[in-house]
Design a protein around this motif. Structure first.
Motif, PDB file in Angstrom:
ATOM      1  N   UNK A   1       0.834  -1.211   0.000  1.00  0.00           N
ATOM      2  CA  UNK A   1       0.000   0.000   0.000  1.00  0.00           C
ATOM      3  C   UNK A   1       0.862   1.252   0.000  1.00  0.00           C
ATOM      4  N   UNK A   2       1.960   1.195   0.733  1.00  0.00           N
ATOM      5  CA  UNK A   2       2.862   2.346   0.810  1.00  0.00           C
ATOM      6  C   UNK A   2       3.391   2.717  -0.571  1.00  0.00           C
ATOM      7  N   UNK A   3       3.868   1.708  -1.304  1.00  0.00           N
ATOM      8  CA  UNK A   3       4.469   2.024  -2.605  1.00  0.00           C
ATOM      9  C   UNK A   3       3.413   2.498  -3.592  1.00  0.00           C
ATOM     10  N   UNK A   4       2.191   1.963  -3.482  1.00  0.00           N
ATOM     11  CA  UNK A   4       1.113   2.427  -4.363  1.00  0.00           C
ATOM     12  C   UNK A   4       0.855   3.917  -4.163  1.00  0.00           C
ATOM     13  N   UNK A   5       0.923   4.356  -2.912  1.00  0.00           N
ATOM     14  CA  UNK A   5       0.690   5.775  -2.630  1.00  0.00           C
ATOM     15  C   UNK A   5       1.912   6.638  -2.908  1.00  0.00           C
ATOM     16  N   UNK A   6       3.103   6.134  -2.599  1.00  0.00           N
ATOM     17  CA  UNK A   6       4.325   6.885  -2.914  1.00  0.00           C
ATOM     18  C   UNK A   6       4.433   7.152  -4.411  1.00  0.00           C
ATOM     19  N   UNK A   7       4.006   6.180  -5.220  1.00  0.00           N
ATOM     20  CA  UNK A   7       4.097   6.325  -6.669  1.00  0.00           C
ATOM     21  C   UNK A   7       3.204   7.458  -7.195  1.00  0.00           C
ATOM     22  N   UNK A   8       2.200   7.817  -6.431  1.00  0.00           N
ATOM     23  CA  UNK A   8       1.282   8.880  -6.853  1.00  0.00           C
ATOM     24  C   UNK A   8       1.815  10.279  -6.522  1.00  0.00           C
ATOM     25  N   UNK A   9       2.863  10.323  -5.692  1.00  0.00           N
ATOM     26  CA  UNK A   9       3.369  11.605  -5.224  1.00  0.00           C
ATOM     27  C   UNK A   9       4.428  12.183  -6.152  1.00  0.00           C
ATOM     28  N   UNK A  10       4.530  13.480  -6.184  1.00  0.00           N
ATOM     29  CA  UNK A  10       5.518  14.173  -7.009  1.00  0.00           C
ATOM     30  C   UNK A  10       6.807  14.351  -6.214  1.00  0.00           C
ATOM     31  N   UNK A  11       7.829  13.593  -6.585  1.00  0.00           N
ATOM     32  CA  UNK A  11       9.095  13.675  -5.864  1.00  0.00           C
ATOM     33  C   UNK A  11       9.832  14.975  -6.131  1.00  0.00           C
TER      34      UNK A  11
ATOM     35  N   UNK B   1       8.360  17.843  -6.004  1.00  0.00           N
ATOM     36  CA  UNK B   1       7.793  18.802  -5.057  1.00  0.00           C
ATOM     37  C   UNK B   1       8.330  18.562  -3.652  1.00  0.00           C
ATOM     38  N   UNK B   2       8.553  17.288  -3.318  1.00  0.00           N
ATOM     39  CA  UNK B   2       9.071  16.943  -1.994  1.00  0.00           C
ATOM     40  C   UNK B   2      10.232  15.958  -2.165  1.00  0.00           C
ATOM     41  N   UNK B   3      11.434  16.457  -1.935  1.00  0.00           N
ATOM     42  CA  UNK B   3      12.652  15.724  -2.282  1.00  0.00           C
ATOM     43  C   UNK B   3      12.800  14.398  -1.544  1.00  0.00           C
ATOM     44  N   UNK B   4      12.233  14.292  -0.350  1.00  0.00           N
ATOM     45  CA  UNK B   4      12.436  13.081   0.441  1.00  0.00           C
ATOM     46  C   UNK B   4      11.624  11.879  -0.049  1.00  0.00           C
ATOM     47  N   UNK B   5      10.686  12.093  -0.956  1.00  0.00           N
ATOM     48  CA  UNK B   5       9.814  11.015  -1.424  1.00  0.00           C
ATOM     49  C   UNK B   5      10.611   9.885  -2.075  1.00  0.00           C
ATOM     50  N   UNK B   6      11.580  10.235  -2.923  1.00  0.00           N
ATOM     51  CA  UNK B   6      12.378   9.201  -3.602  1.00  0.00           C
ATOM     52  C   UNK B   6      13.096   8.300  -2.601  1.00  0.00           C
ATOM     53  N   UNK B   7      13.593   8.883  -1.524  1.00  0.00           N
ATOM     54  CA  UNK B   7      14.317   8.097  -0.531  1.00  0.00           C
ATOM     55  C   UNK B   7      13.399   7.083   0.137  1.00  0.00           C
ATOM     56  N   UNK B   8      12.200   7.505   0.499  1.00  0.00           N
ATOM     57  CA  UNK B   8      11.275   6.577   1.168  1.00  0.00           C
ATOM     58  C   UNK B   8      10.680   5.573   0.182  1.00  0.00           C
ATOM     59  N   UNK B   9      10.546   5.971  -1.067  1.00  0.00           N
ATOM     60  CA  UNK B   9      10.147   5.000  -2.081  1.00  0.00           C
ATOM     61  C   UNK B   9      11.216   3.914  -2.200  1.00  0.00           C
ATOM     62  N   UNK B  10      12.477   4.326  -2.200  1.00  0.00           N
ATOM     63  CA  UNK B  10      13.582   3.366  -2.272  1.00  0.00           C
ATOM     64  C   UNK B  10      13.555   2.419  -1.079  1.00  0.00           C
ATOM     65  N   UNK B  11      13.321   2.978   0.106  1.00  0.00           N
ATOM     66  CA  UNK B  11      13.215   2.152   1.313  1.00  0.00           C
ATOM     67  C   UNK B  11      12.103   1.108   1.170  1.00  0.00           C
ATOM     68  N   UNK B  12      10.981   1.551   0.640  1.00  0.00           N
ATOM     69  CA  UNK B  12       9.831   0.658   0.490  1.00  0.00           C
ATOM     70  C   UNK B  12      10.119  -0.438  -0.526  1.00  0.00           C
ATOM     71  N   UNK B  13      10.735  -0.069  -1.643  1.00  0.00           N
ATOM     72  CA  UNK B  13      11.117  -1.079  -2.632  1.00  0.00           C
ATOM     73  C   UNK B  13      12.082  -2.097  -2.027  1.00  0.00           C
ATOM     74  N   UNK B  14      12.967  -1.630  -1.186  1.00  0.00           N
ATOM     75  CA  UNK B  14      13.923  -2.518  -0.534  1.00  0.00           C
ATOM     76  C   UNK B  14      13.191  -3.531   0.343  1.00  0.00           C
ATOM     77  N   UNK B  15      12.187  -3.063   1.073  1.00  0.00           N
ATOM     78  CA  UNK B  15      11.401  -3.960   1.920  1.00  0.00           C
ATOM     79  C   UNK B  15      10.603  -4.960   1.082  1.00  0.00           C
ATOM     80  N   UNK B  16      10.242  -4.571  -0.126  1.00  0.00           N
ATOM     81  CA  UNK B  16       9.502  -5.455  -1.028  1.00  0.00           C
ATOM     82  C   UNK B  16      10.434  -6.355  -1.836  1.00  0.00           C
ATOM     83  N   UNK B  17      11.740  -6.253  -1.532  1.00  0.00           N
ATOM     84  CA  UNK B  17      12.778  -7.038  -2.208  1.00  0.00           C
ATOM     85  C   UNK B  17      12.868  -6.714  -3.708  1.00  0.00           C
ATOM     86  N   UNK B  18      12.503  -5.481  -4.065  1.00  0.00           N
ATOM     87  CA  UNK B  18      12.670  -5.015  -5.441  1.00  0.00           C
ATOM     88  C   UNK B  18      13.956  -4.192  -5.474  1.00  0.00           C
ATOM     89  N   UNK B  19      15.050  -4.927  -5.509  1.00  0.00           N
ATOM     90  CA  UNK B  19      16.372  -4.343  -5.291  1.00  0.00           C
ATOM     91  C   UNK B  19      16.752  -3.327  -6.370  1.00  0.00           C
TER      92      UNK B  19
END
Length: 241
Positions: A147-157, A159-177
């Motif tokens: 759910x997190x990545x579905x919502x992060x993907x909708x956000x404009x990185x 506009x808010x620079x930290x979004x890419x970092x947390x998207x990366x964290x989420x992908x890491x947790x989903x094992x999408x290296x």
């Protein structure tokens, strides 16, 4: 799958992607499984350290005997060559796992990986805000990464620079290296918030992928240019070099 088999496959570095996902779920939700994992990890580390000490002692003893043993001229060269080889082993930080005691990449990764906490978006009880960003971070904090990545993907990185970092964290947790790597590299390239942290996680990903040289490169950049996890990075470098 049997839990003992999961642990065996983990320590033999033979988990499939599906098994790794199950392993991580058990590690997070099954207290007894986590206790067994920690026990076996500590036991393995103790055995490895004992073997290292014993091997080093034998090599040093062999070197000492060669130095003091009188040998015929015909065997002088062989004795000297063996002694020199041993001296090199003992002087170059011979604890170079790869040759004598295999570097345990899984162990290094699991010991050092910790999900980065949400420090960018404040979530308070009773908050009536139901924005996409809030939904993303609520899901992130509660471990609902799909759910997190579905919502992060909708956000404009942009506009808010930290979004890419947390998207990366989420992908890491989903094992999408690969997706995680690309975003961490983008954070570094864009020179925005979390550059130091991205070096750290790229180093851990490299360790996970058994890419020692890349791991060393990211860690050296971290130690040289930033303070984030500097001591941990130095310890990891000692293990990898």
């Amino acid at each position: 799958m049997d839990k003992e088999a999961l642990l065996t496959n983990y320590f033999s570095d033979s988990l499939t992607a599906e098994e790794r996902q199950l392993f991580n779920q058990l590690l997070e939700n099954d207290t007894k499984f986590k206790e067994q994992f920690e026990f076996e990890k500590d036991l393995k580390r103790a055995i490895k350290e004992k073997e290292r000490i014993q091997l080093k002692a034998k090599l040093q003893d062999f070197e000492t005997k060669l130095k003091h043993k009188s040998t015929p001229k015909t065997s002088n060269y062989k004795a000297w060559a063996i002694a020199a080889s041993i001296a090199i082993l003992l002087s170059v930080g011979w604890f170079g796992y790869d040759n004598f005691i295999k570097l345990d990449y899984n162990e290094l990764y699991s010991e050092n990986f910790q999900q980065y906490p949400n420090t960018s978006y404040t979530i308070t009880r009773g908050d009536t805000d139901d924005s996409t960003e809030r939904q993303a971070f609520v899901a992130y904090e509660t471990g609902n990464y799909k759910t997190a990545i579905e919502n992060f993907e909708k956000l404009d990185s942009n506009a808010k620079e930290y979004i890419d970092f947390y998207k990366a964290q989420t992908y890491l947790e989903l094992n999408k290296i690969n997706s995680a790597k690309s975003l961490f590299k983008k954070v570094i390239s864009d020179n925005v918030e979390f550059v130091a942290e991205s070096h750290w996680y790229l180093a851990l990903i490299s360790i996970k992928e058994k890419d020692k040289q890349s791991a060393i490169s990211y860690l050296e950049q971290l130690v040289t240019n930033y303070d984030f996890n500097k001591e941990k990075a130095e310890v990891l470098l000692d293990h990898l070099k």
